[in-house]
Each structure stands twice: as structure tokens, then as C-alpha cells.
Scaffold this motif. Structure first.
Motif, PDB file in Angstrom:
ATOM      1  N   VAL A   1       1.983  -3.526   6.689  1.00  0.00           N
ATOM      2  CA  VAL A   1       1.615  -4.887   7.110  1.00  0.00           C
ATOM      3  C   VAL A   1       0.671  -5.557   6.105  1.00  0.00           C
ATOM      4  N   PHE A   2       0.955  -6.825   5.811  1.00  0.00           N
ATOM      5  CA  PHE A   2       0.027  -7.631   5.006  1.00  0.00           C
ATOM      6  C   PHE A   2      -0.012  -9.038   5.584  1.00  0.00           C
ATOM      7  N   GLY A   3      -1.146  -9.716   5.397  1.00  0.00           N
ATOM      8  CA  GLY A   3      -1.261 -11.076   5.927  1.00  0.00           C
ATOM      9  C   GLY A   3      -2.580 -11.703   5.536  1.00  0.00           C
TER      10      GLY A   3
ATOM     11  N   ASN B   1      -5.588  -5.752   2.878  1.00  0.00           N
ATOM     12  CA  ASN B   1      -4.223  -5.234   2.847  1.00  0.00           C
ATOM     13  C   ASN B   1      -3.845  -4.944   1.393  1.00  0.00           C
ATOM     14  N   PHE B   2      -2.671  -4.375   1.204  1.00  0.00           N
ATOM     15  CA  PHE B   2      -2.222  -3.922  -0.115  1.00  0.00           C
ATOM     16  C   PHE B   2      -2.143  -5.075  -1.125  1.00  0.00           C
ATOM     17  N   VAL B   3      -1.646  -6.227  -0.686  1.00  0.00           N
ATOM     18  CA  VAL B   3      -1.493  -7.359  -1.613  1.00  0.00           C
ATOM     19  C   VAL B   3      -2.865  -7.782  -2.134  1.00  0.00           C
TER      20      VAL B   3
ATOM     21  N   GLU C   1       7.191  -0.793  -6.611  1.00  0.00           N
ATOM     22  CA  GLU C   1       8.017  -2.014  -6.717  1.00  0.00           C
ATOM     23  C   GLU C   1       7.337  -3.196  -6.029  1.00  0.00           C
ATOM     24  N   PHE C   2       6.661  -2.904  -4.926  1.00  0.00           N
ATOM     25  CA  PHE C   2       5.907  -3.947  -4.214  1.00  0.00           C
ATOM     26  C   PHE C   2       4.795  -4.478  -5.127  1.00  0.00           C
TER      27      PHE C   2
END
Length: 297
Positions: free
Chosen positions: A160-162, A167-169, A226-227
Motif C-alpha cells: 500500500v502507498f498513498g 510508504n515505499f514511494v 521494478e517499482f
């Protein structure tokens, strides 16, 4: 909508309203279709059955969306009692209190209920086999919901990201602003899920009486590597991402190597699938400003 059971404005209570997904519901503009009441840890302690009963019987929602959870995957290995107190007993309390007032319940769960050793997407009815305390406690929460409530949705999601919460992003962009090379795990595969897309799906789901277990994640599949590469490309970062293995980054709690989930229940009930993860990433980046690169230090 076919299967919709209410015509009036749905009154929705969201637990864990300060979390990444919970805040998405609370701050979302639903165009007046929903009255959304967010409850954070201060206004509702889900580990207290008495509190769950008194708060929900006072508010009397049509639907409870249960987002509150213990989510510290590594820490849970050292604190199993706390993870189960929140994720298992807390879900039991919310399920009992929701059922007593006749509210539908949507409980948010995780890909960690599977062992991650699969090679084809996990179906909703595949055998669970959690390998971590976090996954075991979330599965215990699912089982409490199934045994104590008769009108439930369980929505398992992944990666999950937001906009609201670490989060990862965010982590990747922060690191990219300081470094010109990053190593990211390439042997864990899954589907990134944007909280906005997940929240919209859940609001569509809770208007129906298509009860049961759902897998809801972004469409498409990628590795973390890849993300990360996509994050750099979409944000215009020049930071170079190189692949590494899970073994090179040992963690207290093992990560599932394969987290891809099949969206069979969404398809069979004619619900709207979540958009492709890369499209979701683009939308997220267009809405938020992130630190710019500075590789001089």
C-alpha cells in the motif's frame, strides 16, 4: 447499483482514521453520498470491547470500515501479544459491536496471510499459511470477523502507498534526493496498491450485499526493484536503481516472495477493478510534491 441495499446517504464509521488508508476515507470528497466519521485511537480504543460497544451504539453507522491495525511487521516478531491484542482481539471487538447494532463490517486485511511461496496469483479461497506474527494476527482477526458477524467483507490488499503516511514511494524519493544509486530487492513480487483506489473500491463494495472475502490490489505485477525504477522514471529522478536479493537485506520478519493476488471476487461480482499500479503511481506523484535531488552533499 445492482446489489445495493440502501438508497439513503450511508453513514460510515472508519476505525484507524489516522492511518494511511483511514485518512484517505476521512479526507475524501464523496460528493455527499456518504457521511464518513473517522475514529482514531483517542476516540476509539479497539482493544476495549466496552468502548467499541458504547461508541458504535451511540453513532449507529450503517457500515463500519475497520482499518485500525498493528502494522509494524518486524516489531510484531518481538511483540506477539500486542499484535494479537490489536489485530485479533481488536477485530473481534469491532465485529461484535458492529453486529449488535446491525451494521455491515468491512475489515481490511493483508497478503501476509499467505506464505508467499506461490507462483500463481492467490485466490480468495486458497489455503492461508502466514509465516510472520503480523500475518498470523491478521488471519486471527479475519477468523474473528467470519465467526462473529454475518454481513462482512474482508478485503485483503498489498504493497500500500498513498498520501497519508510513510510508504515505499516516499522512502524511495527521499533516498533518491540524497543518493545517486540505490539497491532494491528484485526477488519479491507483488502488486502496489494506491490507497485512493482502494478506498474508492471499498466504498463501492460496502453499498452492496455481496459479502465475503475480496482480494483488492493494483492491477499488474512487479518486483520492488521494478517499482523503484518506475518511481524514478515517473518522478524524473536520475538516481540509478540496481537489483539485489532478499538475502542481502535480512529482516526480523520474513517477507513474502510472491504476493500477487487474483481478483476473482471483484470480477465475479461485477465490481470495478483497481487501476494499473503504474497509472496509480502517476496520479499519486502528480498530486504530491517530493524532495528534489541533491547529490552534492
Amino acid at each position: 447499483m445492482t446489489g445495493a441495499t440502501e438508497q439513503h446517504k450511508l453513514k460510515v464509521v472508519v476505525t484507524g482514521a489516522n492511518g494511511q488508508l483511514g485518512r484517505e476515507f476521512v479526507l475524501m470528497d464523496t460528493g455527499g453520498s456518504f457521511e464518513i466519521i473517522g475514529l482514531d485511537r483517542k476516540t476509539l480504543d479497539i482493544t476495549s470491547l466496552d468502548q467499541c460497544r458504547s461508541v458504535l451504539s451511540r453513532l449507529r453507522p450503517d457500515v463500519v470500515i475497520h482499518c485500525a491495525a498493528y502494522t509494524a511487521v518486524d516489531k510484531a516478531e518481538a511483540e506477539p501479544d500486542e499484535a494479537f491484542r490489536v489485530n485479533a482481539a481488536g477485530s473481534r471487538n469491532v465485529a461484535l459491536a458492529a453486529r449488535e447494532i446491525g451494521a455491515k463490517l468491512c475489515a481490511v486485511s493483508t497478503d501476509y496471510v499467505f506464505d508467499g511461496s506461490g507462483t500463481v496469483p492467490y485466490k480468495e479461497y486458497d489455503r492461508t499459511n502466514p509465516q510472520t506474527v503480523y500475518g498470523q494476527s491478521k488471519l486471527a482477526g479475519e477468523q474473528a470477523v467470519i465467526s462473529l458477524h454475518d454481513r462482512y467483507f474482508i478485503v485483503r490488499t498489498s504493497w500500500v502507498f498513498g498520501a497519508y503516511g510513510p510508504n515505499f514511494v516516499q522512502t524511495m524519493l527521499k533516498l533518491a534526493s540524497k543518493r545517486d544509486r540505490l539497491s532494491v530487492v528484485a526477488d519479491q513480487v507483488g502488486s502496489p496498491t494506491y490507497t485512493r483506489d482502494l478506498a474508492l473500491f471499498i466504498l463501492e463494495l460496502v453499498q452492496t450485499d455481496y459479502y465475503g472475502i475480496y482480494h483488492a490490489s493494483g492491477s499488474g505485477v512487479c518486483s520492488w526493484y521494478e517499482f523503484a525504477k518506475a518511481i524514478m522514471e515517473e518522478s524524473g529522478s536520475s538516481t540509478f536503481v540496481e537489483p539485489c536479493t532478499t538475502q542481502e537485506f535480512p529482516r526480523p520478519a520474513p517477507r513474502p516472495l510472491y504476493s500477487v493476488m487474483d481478483h476473482g471476487a471483484i470480477r465475479s461480482n461485477g465490481l470495478t477493478p483497481l487501476p494499473p499500479w503504474r497509472e496509480a503511481l502517476r496520479h499519486y506523484l502528480s498530486q504530491h510534491k517530493f524532495p528534489q535531488e541533491d547529490h552534492t552533499s
